[in-house]
Design an enzyme around this catalytic site. Sequence first.
Site, PDB file in Angstrom:
ATOM      1  N   CYS A  32       0.864  -1.171   0.000  1.00 42.53           N
ATOM      2  CA  CYS A  32       0.000   0.000   0.000  1.00 42.53           C
ATOM      3  C   CYS A  32       0.906   1.228   0.000  1.00 42.53           C
ATOM      4  CB  CYS A  32      -0.932  -0.003   1.208  1.00 42.53           C
ATOM      5  SG  CYS A  32      -0.077  -0.245   2.769  1.00 42.53           S
ATOM      6  N   HIS A  33       0.305   2.376  -0.244  1.00 44.50           N
ATOM      7  CA  HIS A  33       1.084   3.608  -0.366  1.00 44.50           C
ATOM      8  C   HIS A  33       0.436   4.724   0.460  1.00 44.50           C
ATOM      9  CE1 HIS A  33       2.754   1.733  -4.020  1.00 44.50           C
ATOM     10  NE2 HIS A  33       1.527   1.610  -4.484  1.00 44.50           N
ATOM     11  N   TYR A  49       2.966  11.386 -12.599  1.00 40.01           N
ATOM     12  CA  TYR A  49       1.543  11.655 -12.345  1.00 40.01           C
ATOM     13  C   TYR A  49       1.417  12.440 -11.044  1.00 40.01           C
ATOM     14  CZ  TYR A  49       1.945   7.787  -8.974  1.00 40.01           C
ATOM     15  OH  TYR A  49       2.329   6.987  -7.923  1.00 40.01           O
ATOM     16  N   THR A  77       6.064   6.219  -6.816  1.00 41.33           N
ATOM     17  CA  THR A  77       6.933   6.985  -7.708  1.00 41.33           C
ATOM     18  C   THR A  77       6.629   8.482  -7.702  1.00 41.33           C
ATOM     19  OG1 THR A  77       5.470   6.548  -9.583  1.00 41.33           O
ATOM     20  CG2 THR A  77       7.326   5.025  -9.252  1.00 41.33           C
ATOM     21  N   HIS A 181       2.798  -7.699  -7.905  1.00 47.74           N
ATOM     22  CA  HIS A 181       1.629  -8.063  -8.721  1.00 47.74           C
ATOM     23  C   HIS A 181       1.931  -9.172  -9.732  1.00 47.74           C
ATOM     24  CE1 HIS A 181       0.983  -4.342  -6.787  1.00 47.74           C
ATOM     25  NE2 HIS A 181       1.201  -3.520  -7.786  1.00 47.74           N
ATOM     26  N   ASP A 261      -2.903  -2.445  -2.368  1.00 50.16           N
ATOM     27  CA  ASP A 261      -2.430  -1.414  -3.307  1.00 50.16           C
ATOM     28  C   ASP A 261      -3.168  -0.083  -3.122  1.00 50.16           C
ATOM     29  OD1 ASP A 261      -0.676  -0.392  -5.223  1.00 50.16           O
ATOM     30  OD2 ASP A 261      -2.091  -0.746  -6.847  1.00 50.16           O
TER      31      ASP A 261
HETATM   32  C1  0GY Z   1       1.216   0.167  -7.759  1.00 49.34           C
HETATM   33  C2  0GY Z   1       1.061   0.450  -9.166  1.00 49.34           C
HETATM   34  C3  0GY Z   1       1.372   1.577  -9.862  1.00 49.34           C
HETATM   35  C4  0GY Z   1       2.092   2.720  -9.394  1.00 49.34           C
HETATM   36  C5  0GY Z   1       3.090   2.741  -8.516  1.00 49.34           C
HETATM   37  O1  0GY Z   1       4.763   3.798  -7.348  1.00 49.34           O
HETATM   38  C6  0GY Z   1       3.874   3.933  -8.181  1.00 49.34           C
HETATM   39  O2  0GY Z   1       3.627   4.993  -8.758  1.00 49.34           O
HETATM   40  O3  0GY Z   1       3.465   1.659  -7.883  1.00 49.34           O
HETATM   41  C7  0GY Z   1       0.907   1.626 -11.260  1.00 49.34           C
HETATM   42  O4  0GY Z   1       0.641   2.713 -11.772  1.00 49.34           O
HETATM   43  O5  0GY Z   1       0.768   0.533 -11.870  1.00 49.34           O
HETATM   44  O6  0GY Z   1       1.654  -0.880  -7.346  1.00 49.34           O
HETATM   45  O7  0GY Z   1       0.914   1.014  -6.963  1.00 49.34           O
END
Ligand code: 0GY
Length: 308
Positions: A32-33, A49, A77, A181, A261
């Site tokens: 998770c983020h 983004y 990211t 994933h 996620d």
């Molecule tokens: C995920 C998937 C994505 C993005 C990132 O760090 C991120 O920006 O992981 C994606 O856009 O597929 O695992 O969160």
Amino acid sequence: MSFEKTPGWLDWHAKPSKPRFTVPPGSVDAHCHVFGPGAVFPYAAGRKYTPCDASRQQLYALRDHLGLARNVVVQATCHGTDNRAMVDALKHADGRARGVATVKRTVTDHELHYMHACGVRGVRFNFVRRLVDFTPRDELLEIAGRIAPLGWHVVVYFEAVDLPELWDFFTALPTIVVVDHMGRPDVGQPVDGPEFELFVKLMREHGNVWSKVSCPERLSRTGPPALPGEVSGEQAPYRDVVPFARRIVEAFPDRVLWGTDWPHPNLKDHMPDDGLLVDFIPHIAVTTELQTQLLVTNPMHLYWPEET
Ligand code: 0GY
């Protein structure tokens, strides 16, 4: 500082359902983020983004709502190599969160040790072109060599079509390697087709490779529910992803992790109900034993070994 979201950006689900599936006590959301909030932790200048804000408080409220106990917060990211938002989340989790950072080769030993003390246990190498610019492999190998003595692992994110080219790099890494994933299979292809077989081979031949069986909402073509009029819970949500995730769980039960996620970056058509993501679990881990390995034993072994 205020940030304008990327056009078409979908916010995370404000009212996720209560899962029908009761997770085992001590279950871990291992992917998770947190996003910002941007006013406190600005998004990186070179990001691809701009998300909606998704704070640690909101993440931990979701954890409690879903019946989960712990989180692994993975650097997103949009924050580049500025790990402050993720580390702040760890520092306010009462020991119930660990983290995965993104660093450059210029990271100092002091910074690595500080992050370790805060709960970071890995670094993420991202190869998804729409998310990041290219980082030279020798820089990544150097970073892997630096973090290995700390007992950290490497998390890798890539598209299935790129696995042949990445194979030698991944198999040269000196740590546990956790694949995000399932290496993003094309679930329109057969589960025993050449693309997914290559991923299975990677795990079979390299006992240090683990996989997150996460993100059915990102991989699915059918979406939830699978058929019009179908009631969630009667059939698997995201049913076209089930054979892929179930195969990995059953073949490598001691090297799989699961995560929500949340807050689901870059989904443009469909934002999942996080309760349904929990209801996906018993379809891919079909026994109590497999569920406990996936949700408790494995993530505890990797992220809280001192408690196991
Ligand atoms: C995920 C998937 C994505 C993005 C990132 O760090 C991120 O920006 O992981 C994606 O856009 O597929 O695992 O969160």
